[in-house]
Structures are given as C-alpha cells and as structure tokens.
Write a protein that holds these residues in place. Sequence first.
Motif, short mmCIF file in Angstrom:
data_model
loop_
_atom_site.label_atom_id
_atom_site.label_comp_id
_atom_site.label_asym_id
_atom_site.label_seq_id
_atom_site.Cartn_x
_atom_site.Cartn_y
_atom_site.Cartn_z
N ILE A 111 -11.47 -0.72 1.46
CA ILE A 111 -10.58 -1.58 2.27
C ILE A 111 -11.38 -2.79 2.77
O ILE A 111 -12.41 -2.63 3.43
CB ILE A 111 -9.98 -0.81 3.46
N LEU A 165 -5.39 5.80 0.57
CA LEU A 165 -4.56 4.61 0.44
C LEU A 165 -4.70 4.06 -0.98
O LEU A 165 -5.82 3.87 -1.46
CB LEU A 165 -5.01 3.52 1.41
N PRO A 191 0.84 -1.20 0.00
CA PRO A 191 0.00 0.00 0.00
C PRO A 191 0.87 1.25 0.00
O PRO A 191 1.98 1.23 0.53
CB PRO A 191 -0.75 -0.12 1.33
N PHE A 230 0.44 -3.04 5.35
CA PHE A 230 -0.79 -2.29 5.62
C PHE A 230 -0.81 -1.88 7.10
O PHE A 230 -1.11 -0.72 7.42
CB PHE A 230 -2.00 -3.16 5.29
N GLY A 247 -3.77 0.79 -3.22
CA GLY A 247 -3.25 -0.58 -3.23
C GLY A 247 -2.58 -0.83 -4.57
O GLY A 247 -3.21 -0.72 -5.62
N ILE A 281 -7.16 -3.51 -1.06
CA ILE A 281 -7.46 -2.09 -1.22
C ILE A 281 -7.86 -1.89 -2.67
O ILE A 281 -7.08 -2.20 -3.58
CB ILE A 281 -6.25 -1.19 -0.88
#
Length: 315
Positions: A254, A100, A64, A308, A102, A298
């Motif tokens: 998430i 965030l 992430p 994470f 991913g 994510i």
Amino acid sequence: MKTLLAITLPILLLILYFVVPEQKNNPEKAPQPPREEAEKPGMPSPETLVSLAPDPAAAIPGEPARIIIRGVASLSDIESLTFDDKPVPVFSDESGMAALVGIDFHKKPGSYPLVLTLDDSRIFKENLEVKPRVVATAEFDIPEQLGGNTPKAEHELTATLSTDSSVLDSVTAKVNPEQLWSGPFRLPLGGDPMVTDTYGYSRKTGSVSLSHLGTDFRAAEGTPVHAINSGEVAYTGTLRNFGKTVIIDHGLGIMTMYMHLSEIGVEAGDNVGKGDPVAKSGNTGYSLGPHLHLSVRIGGFSIDPMKFLELMGPK
Ligand SMILES: [Zn+2]
C-alpha cells in the motif's frame, strides 16, 4: 474549465461465505462439512474451517476489494494468498484477518480466482467477480505552464507522461513485507476537505485521453498536507506532469502519492507518523489551479482513494 463529475457506482454490501476446501495431496478425502454441520458432536470444530469473503462481493476496476479470512488462527498458518495468480499480502487488524486487492483500472470484467493456501497444504478457492466500470469523459485543457492547448504541448505531454509514470511505477512496484501502517487511514488535509475532482474519469486533452487515477481536494497554495497513515517516505521529487511529489510506503504493497505540491518537507527514507505534515499543497506540474491530488496504490495499481478510505478509514 474543469468539470465536476461524480460517478456513482453501486456497491454490493452482501458478504458471501464460501467454503471450498480441497486436499492438495489427498483428492479422495471427503470435503469438509459446511459450517452448520461442523457444530454437531463428533464433527470438526468451526475453527478448522476457513472462509474467504470478497467484500464487496463483486469488485470494479479501479476499486479495492477487501478479502476477509475467517477460521485461520494466525498469520503464520498462511502460506500464500493469490488473486489472479499474483501474491496478495495478508494482515491482521481490529476487524480480523484480511487482505486488500487493488483491481487494475484496466482489468477486463470477468471472474478471477482467489486462492488461499495454508501451511498444512489445505487450499481454499473463491472467485472474485470483476464487473465493468463506467468511464465518463471530460474535456481538459493543457495548462499554460505546460504550453497550453497546442499540438507541441500535446506531444510533450504524451512523451513526458510515460517518463513520469515509469518513475512512479518503479517506486510502487516494491512490496515492503512489513505492515507499516496502524489503525484507520485518514484524509490528507485537515477539516472537511472538498473533493473537486473524483477518481476514474477520462480527461480528453486534444487527441490524448488521460485517466484521472486519484482524488483532487480543494486546497489553497501552502496548505499543510498530512501523511494519511504511518509509513516510510519512498520517494520525493519533481515530475514534469505530477509536479512536486511525495510517495509514502505504508507496507504490504500500500502506497500513497501526494502531488502538485508547492513544498516538500520530508526525504526518502524518513519514517512518518499518521497525520505528520509531509508537504504543502500547490499548483505544480499538470495542474490548472491550487489543489492536492492524492493517489493510493495497492500492489502497484492506482485505486479510488475514497473507496480505499471507505474500507480502511475510521469505522
Ligand atoms: Zn488530480
């Protein structure tokens, strides 16, 4: 025989601040001055400047990246944030305004655009550098409960894995627009659980190579498994290879997945609090012994749960 592999990858902790304002509808307007100049009398105040900071400054496939947004007064001032042209939800927590991203395990190395658009039409761009990932390989047996190391079992593994994966993909593709988690994420087991298999290596089973996209923790059969943060149960069920599985939606894209369970104690649609017991660990599906497998997704991509937790766990 499982092989323990620890993959140590450097994390750049350098946080870079770039300010690249662009006027969407007024290309002749002079660019905003840098932060230092902004504090001079008569210049725009620092609050009118926005910075986007990838943290770490370079990302790795399967990890992430936290995007720190500074200089925006409230979430409602943001029209959109995109990474590589796909929307990324923005949230606010004790560290400030952030998002965030991913990074897909299979993402090609390169420089990908982050674009923040404010509701006053200002656009800020930054590039997130994605570096290559070193992928280790380990031999892995097909467990006896799935037919052992035979061509027939190998064929069944490949065929059923795509069915299992499509179930997970359809559940985790949904992005709940509400943030359902609060505060730092925690580990799914009590005490100080031992990691027995790390994220990201390739398990070679006969002619098949499978990427291990989660973290395995040592857990005797029947060990209570806790929600790593609050959320809504998005899926419970039994999958051939992942065994008894629970997926919790924490909002804003998430999701966490708990696999190879022996018992499931929740149902889809249940609201769970952080630390609530949701299941008991086990040895179901493609599993060579009792353990808990945790995956974190994510935006639909499975990323390293331990990375994470470094970003979203207790500080
Ligand atoms: Zn695992």
